[in-house]
Motif scaffolding. Structure first.
Motif, PDB file in Angstrom:
ATOM      1  N   TYR A 195     -12.912   0.925  15.304  1.00 13.62           N
ATOM      2  CA  TYR A 195     -12.637   0.035  14.195  1.00 13.62           C
ATOM      3  C   TYR A 195     -11.163   0.083  13.782  1.00 13.62           C
ATOM      4  O   TYR A 195     -10.567  -0.908  13.405  1.00 13.62           O
ATOM      5  N   TYR A 196     -10.594   1.260  13.872  1.00 12.67           N
ATOM      6  CA  TYR A 196      -9.202   1.410  13.477  1.00 12.67           C
ATOM      7  C   TYR A 196      -8.242   0.827  14.510  1.00 12.67           C
ATOM      8  O   TYR A 196      -7.058   0.738  14.281  1.00 12.67           O
ATOM      9  N   SER A 213      -2.364  -6.233  11.908  1.00 16.10           N
ATOM     10  CA  SER A 213      -2.754  -7.101  10.809  1.00 16.10           C
ATOM     11  C   SER A 213      -1.588  -7.257   9.852  1.00 16.10           C
ATOM     12  O   SER A 213      -1.386  -6.436   8.979  1.00 16.10           O
ATOM     13  N   TYR A 267       4.692   3.795   5.493  1.00 13.14           N
ATOM     14  CA  TYR A 267       3.254   3.922   5.256  1.00 13.14           C
ATOM     15  C   TYR A 267       2.582   2.556   5.308  1.00 13.14           C
ATOM     16  O   TYR A 267       1.566   2.370   5.976  1.00 13.14           O
ATOM     17  N   ASP A 268       3.168   1.592   4.618  1.00 10.23           N
ATOM     18  CA  ASP A 268       2.582   0.243   4.600  1.00 10.23           C
ATOM     19  C   ASP A 268       2.587  -0.369   5.999  1.00 10.23           C
ATOM     20  O   ASP A 268       1.609  -0.944   6.448  1.00 10.23           O
ATOM     21  N   LEU A 288       1.954   5.493  -0.960  1.00 12.74           N
ATOM     22  CA  LEU A 288       1.554   6.881  -1.155  1.00 12.74           C
ATOM     23  C   LEU A 288       2.027   7.305  -2.540  1.00 12.74           C
ATOM     24  O   LEU A 288       3.083   6.871  -2.992  1.00 12.74           O
ATOM     25  N   LEU A 342      -0.077   1.286   8.130  1.00 13.99           N
ATOM     26  CA  LEU A 342      -1.436   0.873   7.800  1.00 13.99           C
ATOM     27  C   LEU A 342      -1.774  -0.492   8.372  1.00 13.99           C
ATOM     28  O   LEU A 342      -2.936  -0.847   8.501  1.00 13.99           O
ATOM     29  N   ARG A 343      -0.739  -1.262   8.698  1.00 10.64           N
ATOM     30  CA  ARG A 343      -1.006  -2.578   9.281  1.00 10.64           C
ATOM     31  C   ARG A 343      -1.206  -2.470  10.793  1.00 10.64           C
ATOM     32  O   ARG A 343      -1.610  -3.420  11.442  1.00 10.64           O
ATOM     33  N   GLN A 387      -8.121  -2.154  15.624  1.00  8.74           N
ATOM     34  CA  GLN A 387      -8.037  -3.608  15.559  1.00  8.74           C
ATOM     35  C   GLN A 387      -6.588  -4.019  15.794  1.00  8.74           C
ATOM     36  O   GLN A 387      -5.684  -3.232  15.609  1.00  8.74           O
ATOM     37  N   GLN A 445     -10.818  -5.843   3.896  1.00  5.18           N
ATOM     38  CA  GLN A 445     -11.137  -7.055   4.637  1.00  5.18           C
ATOM     39  C   GLN A 445     -12.658  -7.202   4.658  1.00  5.18           C
ATOM     40  O   GLN A 445     -13.364  -6.220   4.464  1.00  5.18           O
ATOM     41  N   GLN A 468       0.882  -1.154   0.000  1.00  5.08           N
ATOM     42  CA  GLN A 468       0.000   0.000   0.000  1.00  5.08           C
ATOM     43  C   GLN A 468       0.924   1.209   0.000  1.00  5.08           C
ATOM     44  O   GLN A 468       1.757   1.347   0.880  1.00  5.08           O
ATOM     45  N   ARG A 475      -5.612   1.278  10.334  1.00  9.64           N
ATOM     46  CA  ARG A 475      -6.021   1.352   8.942  1.00  9.64           C
ATOM     47  C   ARG A 475      -6.462   2.768   8.565  1.00  9.64           C
ATOM     48  O   ARG A 475      -6.955   3.005   7.478  1.00  9.64           O
ATOM     49  N   GLN A 514      -3.752   5.958  -5.045  1.00 10.11           N
ATOM     50  CA  GLN A 514      -3.674   5.297  -3.756  1.00 10.11           C
ATOM     51  C   GLN A 514      -4.228   3.883  -3.862  1.00 10.11           C
ATOM     52  O   GLN A 514      -5.083   3.609  -4.698  1.00 10.11           O
ATOM     53  N   LEU A 537     -13.173   4.743   4.329  1.00 10.18           N
ATOM     54  CA  LEU A 537     -13.273   3.341   4.670  1.00 10.18           C
ATOM     55  C   LEU A 537     -14.042   3.200   5.967  1.00 10.18           C
ATOM     56  O   LEU A 537     -13.749   3.881   6.944  1.00 10.18           O
ATOM     57  N   GLY A 546      -5.600   5.834   7.142  1.00 10.97           N
ATOM     58  CA  GLY A 546      -4.515   6.360   6.311  1.00 10.97           C
ATOM     59  C   GLY A 546      -4.093   7.764   6.697  1.00 10.97           C
ATOM     60  O   GLY A 546      -2.907   8.093   6.704  1.00 10.97           O
ATOM     61  N   ALA A 547      -5.078   8.619   7.049  1.00  9.64           N
ATOM     62  CA  ALA A 547      -4.763  10.004   7.392  1.00  9.64           C
ATOM     63  C   ALA A 547      -3.917  10.064   8.669  1.00  9.64           C
ATOM     64  O   ALA A 547      -2.987  10.862   8.773  1.00  9.64           O
ATOM     65  N   ARG A 582      -9.220  11.260  -0.846  1.00  8.15           N
ATOM     66  CA  ARG A 582      -8.776  10.003  -0.249  1.00  8.15           C
ATOM     67  C   ARG A 582      -9.941   9.036  -0.135  1.00  8.15           C
ATOM     68  O   ARG A 582     -11.089   9.417  -0.245  1.00  8.15           O
ATOM     69  N   GLN A 593      -5.577   0.361  -1.492  1.00  8.58           N
ATOM     70  CA  GLN A 593      -6.037  -0.057  -0.164  1.00  8.58           C
ATOM     71  C   GLN A 593      -6.519  -1.491  -0.245  1.00  8.58           C
ATOM     72  O   GLN A 593      -7.203  -1.872  -1.190  1.00  8.58           O
TER      73      GLN A 593
END
Lengths: 366, 202
Positions: free
Chosen positions: B99-100, B105, B32-33, A69, B36-37, B102, A265, A67, B40, A260, A281, B42-43, A278, A262
């Motif tokens: 939710y974020y 992952s 970033y990746d 940027l 995100l794990r 979690q 799940q 993922q 989730r 971008q 989600l 992104g901002a 953006r 994503q």
């Protein structure tokens, strides 16, 4: 080849092969040198073959979709970094000569410092040849269409089966274009206008047998593309807004517009409209979003404007709401889509309004 | 990459802006990746990356040497994210934020070139791994960290990383049989033998 290196691996067990960087490199991106090296290794130590094979299988199966940027976003963050540092420097009035220097230096991203393209005569000749080739290819392409199109009218649902066994249910007023298999290795691509529910399967259309290899399946919408990894999901692409709801499995959504990607799940609802910068989600209740498959409208604390939108999309009617305050009123109901009069009555009763059906236009008035 | 990154780090500490940008552009996507794990959102991840590099640039004159730039940055981003997530949780407890939060992952997305049957096997195998084991495998295979670097990111001893890794691979091993792959490997080797014979003629 380096004999010393060969002997370095002679006592390796399977786990150590998996963890070895050079080994990983060979399995993932084999080239002539590494192939030769490992072939020689197996020749010298034939009893290691079983462990090498097992380790290869494990390394080969571990894979992460990245993922990222976009270059633009990266540059934007860096700009904010410098602005943040400058602001902090002013705040504390720290005397830092280096910081003063930076303020004067331009903060343009590195990527923009490239030499311009040469407009040489030869390039023009090459360009002309290429365009001629392209034009003839387009002609060929138009003559032999590579797509099948399926459509539904207003108040019509339809389920179709694609050549690979995948099932697609189309909501009313929906059109999909599916690429016909020209090449075995090419991805199956679908372009969507409207809303559809996908159950991607991997089997042979003729024999009904499961295909051993998974093939890429891509759904295109106005705002993003969905790359499917064997899965059930719902996609809506109407009035410049694209939305995907993942029921099971895994998909990767990529947008060229905002550059971008994503990974979704199960239970994720991702939306992107034309004006968004953006992805949005959120976790969602799948039943409400998928009620259309049972031919139901389900509104769960939905503003009246959304109800109007749903009526327009399904019946092809125009719905006018007298004023903004009315449009924001909240409505909750579960009603069969074959019962429009009932739905209109429910709206009348809930808000004490008048709903007039006038030749294809529905007016909701206080 | 690594010695190069350390060179840029030394230059950056002396106030070299282009070295700082090399470090930034060279690591931003890995961070970033990884971020995100953990979350989730992104901002939020972008914010943390921005804050981290703002701090780095502001404090360049007092920054010390690091063993590995990559693992140092990964540790920083992880700490910042976890701190911010904690703050968010205390401040507002509505559903979307929760939710974020979690758990980590680090599940891989299995290569789409393998069969559906094997895919099921692998997903099941990975489901048996602990979050820590998944993270170790991610850092090794995706971020390409050495064992020493992974130990730093996860703040444990290097020995523990070897153990975590070996146990994870053993779990995977039970789930994976490889008749098709044997054929594949055999095919590769056979073509290579042909090439070698061809080469030796000249």
């Amino acid at each position: 080849m380096n004999k010393f290196l060969l002997y370095r691996y002679q006592d390796h067990v399977m786990e150590e092969f998996v963890m070895d960087e050079a080994f990983q490199q060979w399995v993932r991106h084999p080239d002539a040198t590494s192939n030769q090296f490992w072939q020689q290794f197996l020749h010298t130590f034939p009893d290691k073959r079983g462990q090498v094979e097992e380790a290869s299988e494990i390394v080969r199966s571990i894979h992460y979709s990245n993922q990222t940027l976009s270059k633009k976003q990266q540059a934007a963050i860096l700009q904010k970094v410098y602005i943040g540092v400058d602001a902090a420097a002013v705040d504390t009035a720290a005397v830092d000569t280096a910081a003063v220097d930076t303020a004067a230096v331009d903060t343009a991203p590195l990527a923009s410092r490239k030499t311009p393209f040469l407009f040489h005569k030869r390039y023009i000749a090459i360009a002309a040849t290429i365009s001629l080739l392209l034009i003839s290819m387009v002609g060929f392409w138009l003559y032999f269409p590579a797509y099948e199109t399926y459509e539904t009218g207003y108040q019509e649902n339809k389920t179709i089966q694609l050549a690979d066994g995948s099932e697609v249910s189309l909501n009313a007023n929906t059109k999909i274009k599916v690429s016909i298999d020209v090449d075995e290795n090419k991805a199956r691509e679908v372009w969507l206008e409207g809303e559809a529910y996908f159950h991607v399967k991997r089997m042979d259309g003729q024999t009904g047998e499961k295909l051993p290899e998974l093939k890429n399946f891509i759904v295109h919408t106005d705002n993003f593309d969905i790359e499917v990894l064997g899965t059930v999901f719902n996609v809506s692409n109407r009035s410049k807004k694209s939305e995907v709801l993942l029921k099971s499995g895994k998909v990767k959504v990529a947008s060229q517009q905002i550059e971008q990607t994503q990974i979704l799940q199960p239970g994720d609802l991702l939306t992107l409209s034309e004006i968004d910068e953006r992805f949005h989600l959120k976790k969602t209740e799948t039943a409400t979003k998928l009620a259309w498959r049972d031919n139901f409208f389900v509104f769960d604390n939905a503003p009246l404007s959304q109800v109007a939108r749903a009526i327009e999309d399904y019946y092809g009617l125009e719905v006018k709401i007298a004023d903004k305050r009315l449009a924001d009123k909240i409505f909750t109901a579960r009603i069969s889509r074959q019962e429009l009069p009932l739905l209109l009555k429910a709206i009348e009763a809930s808000f004490g309004v008048k709903v007039l059906n006038d030749k294809g236009t529905i007016n909701i008035q206080p | 990459m690594q010695p190069e990154a350390n060179h840029w780090w030394d230059m950056y500490r002396k106030g070299d802006k282009s070295a700082f940008e090399q470090i930034y552009f060279g690591h931003v996507n890995i961070l970033y990746d990884y971020g995100l794990r953990i979350s989730r959102d992104g901002a939020l991840v972008e914010d943390c990356i921005q804050d981290l590099f703002t701090d780095l640039w502001a404090k360049r004159a007092i920054m010390g040497k690091v063993q590995s730039v990559k693992s140092y940055l990964l540790v920083c981003i992880k700490r910042r994210l976890i701190r911010k997530l904690g703050e968010a949780q205390r401040n507002h407890a509505h559903a979307e934020k929760a939710y974020y939060e979690q758990p980590l992952s680090f599940d891989p997305d299995f290569s789409d070139r393998i069969s559906e049957e094997k895919l099921t096997h692998l997903s099941q195998a990975f489901a048996k791994l602990s979050d820590k084991q998944k993270e170790v495998i991610y850092l090794r295979f995706y971020s390409q960290l050495t064992h020493e670097e992974i130990a730093e990111v996860m703040s444990v001893q290097v020995k523990a990383i070897y153990k975590l890794m070996a146990r994870a691979i053993q779990v995977l091993r039970v789930q994976i049989g490889s008749p098709t792959f044997t054929l594949f490997l055999f095919a590769i080797l056979a073509t290579q033998v042909l090439f070698c014979c061809f080469d030796s003629k000249f």
